[in-house]
Design a protein around this motif. Sequence first.
Motif, PDB file in Angstrom:
ATOM      1  N   ASP A 177      -4.903   2.026  -0.306  1.00 40.59           N
ATOM      2  CA  ASP A 177      -3.971   1.770   0.782  1.00 40.59           C
ATOM      3  C   ASP A 177      -4.694   1.051   1.912  1.00 40.59           C
ATOM      4  O   ASP A 177      -5.877   1.299   2.162  1.00 40.59           O
ATOM      5  CB  ASP A 177      -3.387   3.078   1.322  1.00 40.59           C
ATOM      6  N   ARG A 179      -4.599   0.442   5.964  1.00 41.13           N
ATOM      7  CA  ARG A 179      -4.077   0.987   7.217  1.00 41.13           C
ATOM      8  C   ARG A 179      -3.984  -0.184   8.196  1.00 41.13           C
ATOM      9  O   ARG A 179      -4.989  -0.674   8.700  1.00 41.13           O
ATOM     10  CB  ARG A 179      -5.023   2.041   7.755  1.00 41.13           C
ATOM     11  N   HIS A 202      12.618   3.261  14.079  1.00 38.86           N
ATOM     12  CA  HIS A 202      12.602   3.911  12.762  1.00 38.86           C
ATOM     13  C   HIS A 202      13.864   3.600  11.960  1.00 38.86           C
ATOM     14  O   HIS A 202      13.849   3.686  10.727  1.00 38.86           O
ATOM     15  CB  HIS A 202      12.463   5.424  12.939  1.00 38.86           C
ATOM     16  N   PHE A 205      12.656   0.044  10.647  1.00 38.71           N
ATOM     17  CA  PHE A 205      11.361  -0.007   9.962  1.00 38.71           C
ATOM     18  C   PHE A 205      10.913   1.436   9.683  1.00 38.71           C
ATOM     19  O   PHE A 205      10.008   1.964  10.335  1.00 38.71           O
ATOM     20  CB  PHE A 205      10.329  -0.734  10.831  1.00 38.71           C
ATOM     21  N   PRO A 206      11.537   2.110   8.727  1.00 35.56           N
ATOM     22  CA  PRO A 206      11.270   3.541   8.507  1.00 35.56           C
ATOM     23  C   PRO A 206       9.854   3.848   8.049  1.00 35.56           C
ATOM     24  O   PRO A 206       9.392   4.985   8.208  1.00 35.56           O
ATOM     25  CB  PRO A 206      12.293   3.925   7.438  1.00 35.56           C
ATOM     26  N   ASP A 207       9.153   2.886   7.471  1.00 34.28           N
ATOM     27  CA  ASP A 207       7.801   3.148   6.969  1.00 34.28           C
ATOM     28  C   ASP A 207       6.733   3.005   8.045  1.00 34.28           C
ATOM     29  O   ASP A 207       5.560   3.312   7.802  1.00 34.28           O
ATOM     30  CB  ASP A 207       7.465   2.195   5.821  1.00 34.28           C
ATOM     31  N   ILE A 208       7.128   2.530   9.224  1.00 33.17           N
ATOM     32  CA  ILE A 208       6.159   2.279  10.284  1.00 33.17           C
ATOM     33  C   ILE A 208       6.109   3.464  11.244  1.00 33.17           C
ATOM     34  O   ILE A 208       7.130   3.967  11.694  1.00 33.17           O
ATOM     35  CB  ILE A 208       6.508   0.979  11.040  1.00 33.17           C
ATOM     36  N   LYS A 209       4.898   3.890  11.542  1.00 27.71           N
ATOM     37  CA  LYS A 209       4.685   4.977  12.489  1.00 27.71           C
ATOM     38  C   LYS A 209       4.488   4.389  13.883  1.00 27.71           C
ATOM     39  O   LYS A 209       3.746   3.425  14.062  1.00 27.71           O
ATOM     40  CB  LYS A 209       3.465   5.805  12.084  1.00 27.71           C
ATOM     41  N   LEU A 225       0.949   1.268   9.775  1.00 27.65           N
ATOM     42  CA  LEU A 225       1.571   1.217   8.455  1.00 27.65           C
ATOM     43  C   LEU A 225       0.501   1.400   7.392  1.00 27.65           C
ATOM     44  O   LEU A 225      -0.513   0.700   7.389  1.00 27.65           O
ATOM     45  CB  LEU A 225       2.272  -0.130   8.248  1.00 27.65           C
ATOM     46  N   ASN A 226       0.712   2.345   6.488  1.00 31.92           N
ATOM     47  CA  ASN A 226      -0.118   2.486   5.301  1.00 31.92           C
ATOM     48  C   ASN A 226       0.592   1.804   4.143  1.00 31.92           C
ATOM     49  O   ASN A 226       1.754   2.128   3.843  1.00 31.92           O
ATOM     50  CB  ASN A 226      -0.343   3.963   4.967  1.00 31.92           C
ATOM     51  N   THR A 227      -0.084   0.879   3.494  1.00 29.44           N
ATOM     52  CA  THR A 227       0.563   0.097   2.442  1.00 29.44           C
ATOM     53  C   THR A 227      -0.459  -0.349   1.408  1.00 29.44           C
ATOM     54  O   THR A 227      -1.606  -0.670   1.751  1.00 29.44           O
ATOM     55  CB  THR A 227       1.262  -1.135   3.035  1.00 29.44           C
ATOM     56  N   GLY A 233       2.649  -5.857   3.965  1.00 27.81           N
ATOM     57  CA  GLY A 233       2.608  -4.955   5.108  1.00 27.81           C
ATOM     58  C   GLY A 233       2.414  -5.700   6.413  1.00 27.81           C
ATOM     59  O   GLY A 233       3.009  -5.351   7.435  1.00 27.81           O
TER      60      GLY A 233
END
Length: 419
Positions: A177, A179, A202, A205-209, A225-227, A233
Amino acid sequence: MRAEIVATGDEIRTGALVDSNSAHIADQLEQAGIEVTRHHAVGDDLPVLVALLHEIGARAEVAVVTGGLGPTEDDLSAAAAARALGVGLVLDQQALEEIEAYFTRRGRPMTASNRKQAMFPEGARRLPNPIGTAPGFRVVIGGCAFYFLPGVPHEMRRMLQEQVLPDLHTMQGAVRDFRLTRVISTFGLPESVVGEKVAAIHQYFPDIKLGLRAKFPEIQVKLYLNTPDEAQGGRMLDGAARWVSEALGINVFSLREGTMAEEVGALLRQQNATLALAESCTGGLIANWLTNIAGSSDYFLFGAVTYANPSKIQVLGVEPETLEQYGAVHETTAQSMARGARRIAGATYGLATSGIAGPGGGTAEKPVGTLCIGLDGPMGTRSRTVTLSFGQRLMNKRLFAMIALDLLRRALLEQPDQP
């Protein structure tokens, strides 16, 4: 992959020395897709160090330890690692030769105590230090790979980049992954308001913190974002950064974690414009920020700290009657200062500050925290008065400098002077 970070030394444990190493290591590991679960600060205590190494070895997959690799008796990292492994310390001949060569290149004798720096736990892999006397080493304790690095920041950073991170990438294998991070810098809105305006991210972009950080006097919006797909990403983060920028509008001054001075300088360069400063309450702080940037001579022509009234008159040409009628802290005075600075330098813009940074000097009419800004340029002369006090002189000066540069930024973008 989970990692822990250990900073050793009594000066770290007691707070006498700020631990910047752990912050840098954590940032680099997170960017490499490795989750940092704990930070530790441990003094020069061998039993405590040994116990901690056993604890970490039982729960983490990676650990980076800084400090304790020097030549003195209180440098205990190698001894702690050896005891945790149940092995002895052995001389690494290659490490010794590298240490000797370091002293030879500098024309200095190597003391007997430096030989200690070439003593590693039996079975350890040496990590060369190309710019210092303390080589590091790698060992495995329990199920954890430990990397022991020197505490000197520039040595640690180079070894982390050149040796540790490539080794970790190999451990991660083909599937890893990434970061990824974006930092959007804002100014002019409280942290609570910034949070409210970007809270809906959110939904899109639900995957983004999302994270917020107060870096006085700005507020940073951080996107994580972890991808497994770095390119995809990156595109997703770019889209999220644009969404944040639209949500916050003109209050966003950088999408790349740039400083206000860097962004204003870039705008001046893009427009082939130049700047002159007349600072009173900011005491040369704006000029300092601008000249910290390489190449700022392309657009920054002149700066004067006209702190006393006679200097405003004699250097900038402010009329004595202006000061008598309005005083030093007034928009009319700030306008005259800006015009004077611009005229002297032949600059596109003149920017001036005059105010009361405190803690004393305020009045009921002009309390501490009052700032008057003057800006003179192709659009004519503008001014602004604000009263914002954070109770500390240096904080007020930084805030004043940011407000003044933001006024110039808005003028360069042809935006309203105020939110």
